[in-house]
Scaffold this motif. Sequence first.
Motif, PDB file in Angstrom:
ATOM      1  N   LEU A  61       0.862  -1.178   0.000  1.00  0.00           N
ATOM      2  CA  LEU A  61       0.000   0.000   0.000  1.00  0.00           C
ATOM      3  C   LEU A  61       0.898   1.228   0.000  1.00  0.00           C
ATOM      4  O   LEU A  61       1.647   1.457   0.954  1.00  0.00           O
ATOM      5  CB  LEU A  61      -0.908  -0.016   1.232  1.00  0.00           C
ATOM      6  CG  LEU A  61      -1.866   1.154   1.444  1.00  0.00           C
ATOM      7  CD1 LEU A  61      -2.812   1.313   0.264  1.00  0.00           C
ATOM      8  CD2 LEU A  61      -2.657   0.959   2.737  1.00  0.00           C
ATOM      9  N   VAL A  62       0.850   1.986  -1.084  1.00  0.00           N
ATOM     10  CA  VAL A  62       1.777   3.096  -1.292  1.00  0.00           C
ATOM     11  C   VAL A  62       1.027   4.416  -1.309  1.00  0.00           C
ATOM     12  O   VAL A  62      -0.010   4.536  -1.971  1.00  0.00           O
ATOM     13  CB  VAL A  62       2.545   2.931  -2.621  1.00  0.00           C
ATOM     14  CG1 VAL A  62       3.548   4.068  -2.814  1.00  0.00           C
ATOM     15  CG2 VAL A  62       3.255   1.589  -2.681  1.00  0.00           C
ATOM     16  N   GLY A  63       1.561   5.405  -0.620  1.00  0.00           N
ATOM     17  CA  GLY A  63       1.036   6.760  -0.694  1.00  0.00           C
ATOM     18  C   GLY A  63       1.987   7.648  -1.477  1.00  0.00           C
ATOM     19  O   GLY A  63       3.200   7.436  -1.443  1.00  0.00           O
ATOM     20  N   ILE A  64       1.445   8.621  -2.194  1.00  0.00           N
ATOM     21  CA  ILE A  64       2.263   9.588  -2.923  1.00  0.00           C
ATOM     22  C   ILE A  64       2.298  10.877  -2.109  1.00  0.00           C
ATOM     23  O   ILE A  64       1.259  11.473  -1.821  1.00  0.00           O
ATOM     24  CB  ILE A  64       1.705   9.859  -4.329  1.00  0.00           C
ATOM     25  CG1 ILE A  64       1.662   8.560  -5.140  1.00  0.00           C
ATOM     26  CG2 ILE A  64       2.545  10.904  -5.041  1.00  0.00           C
ATOM     27  CD1 ILE A  64       3.022   7.934  -5.387  1.00  0.00           C
ATOM     28  N   ALA A  65       3.482  11.298  -1.730  1.00  0.00           N
ATOM     29  CA  ALA A  65       3.651  12.436  -0.825  1.00  0.00           C
ATOM     30  C   ALA A  65       3.561  13.770  -1.554  1.00  0.00           C
ATOM     31  O   ALA A  65       4.083  13.922  -2.664  1.00  0.00           O
ATOM     32  CB  ALA A  65       4.995  12.331  -0.107  1.00  0.00           C
ATOM     33  N   GLN A  66       2.886  14.710  -0.920  1.00  0.00           N
ATOM     34  CA  GLN A  66       2.874  16.117  -1.336  1.00  0.00           C
ATOM     35  C   GLN A  66       2.271  16.367  -2.706  1.00  0.00           C
ATOM     36  O   GLN A  66       2.440  17.450  -3.259  1.00  0.00           O
ATOM     37  CB  GLN A  66       4.312  16.690  -1.323  1.00  0.00           C
ATOM     38  CG  GLN A  66       5.078  16.501  -0.041  1.00  0.00           C
ATOM     39  CD  GLN A  66       4.410  17.164   1.165  1.00  0.00           C
ATOM     40  OE1 GLN A  66       3.755  18.176   1.008  1.00  0.00           O
ATOM     41  NE2 GLN A  66       4.576  16.588   2.335  1.00  0.00           N
TER      42      GLN A  66
END
Length: 254
Positions: A61-66
């Motif tokens: 599960l990956v989040g993309i920052a900013q």
Amino acid sequence: MRIARIAVDGRALHVRADGDGWVPIDDPYAALAAGTPVVDAGERVDGRDATLLAPAVPTVLVGIAQNRGADPEPPLPVQAWLKSPRGVVPHGAAVRVRRDAGRVVAEAEVAVVIGRDTGDPTETLVTAANAQEFVLGVTAVNDLSYPDRAVLDVRNFESKGGDGSTPLGPWIDTEAPIDDLVLRLEVDGEVVRDTSAQAMPVPVRESIAYVAGWLRLGPGDVIMAGAPRSNHEVAAGSTVSVVVGGLRLETPLR
């Protein structure tokens, strides 16, 4: 097609939506990998006899920052971070807000569900041009966060972790465009954020290529593409709705 996961008689099934019910289907990930249509695999289930589960069970599960379209922005491409898949909960599941972590913020985001193996990252098999070929579809995600913890927790372990931190669903839309989707956040029925995936400085397909260039992804893995001015402070007792295209994900907070 709207693909969901339901529980019936103790079994978890992949299904497609059929009016107010569900039709069991064969593994949609295997069908995508083989380039074949999704095939029905059982008798129709009345919606009243089924429990809706999270539409995907990610190993990664990956989040993309900013990636939010606000100043200041980091150099492109944006960075990614990992979130525990154990925090995933389905549409309608109540989430208990922590009382020891400061403010809580809801973030309406596009969740991309990977449909097939992205291969060796060093071989650059996934590009922005072909990213859609590796996607089963999109769903809605609420990236519940505790921004006050981020001051001491720059890696997001505390600020974005924990039970119920990732409401996901209600199903996967296999026909929705990954880059051009309405994004809306509602709290107790009131629209508090109204934006779109196009407001992100890095398009969704470029984020997919970026992640796949460093990390091998597989069927059911999820990339949260970022919150383009789509976050808002919330509190226990509210119901948060995340709208992504034609998807509506609802999460009561307690």
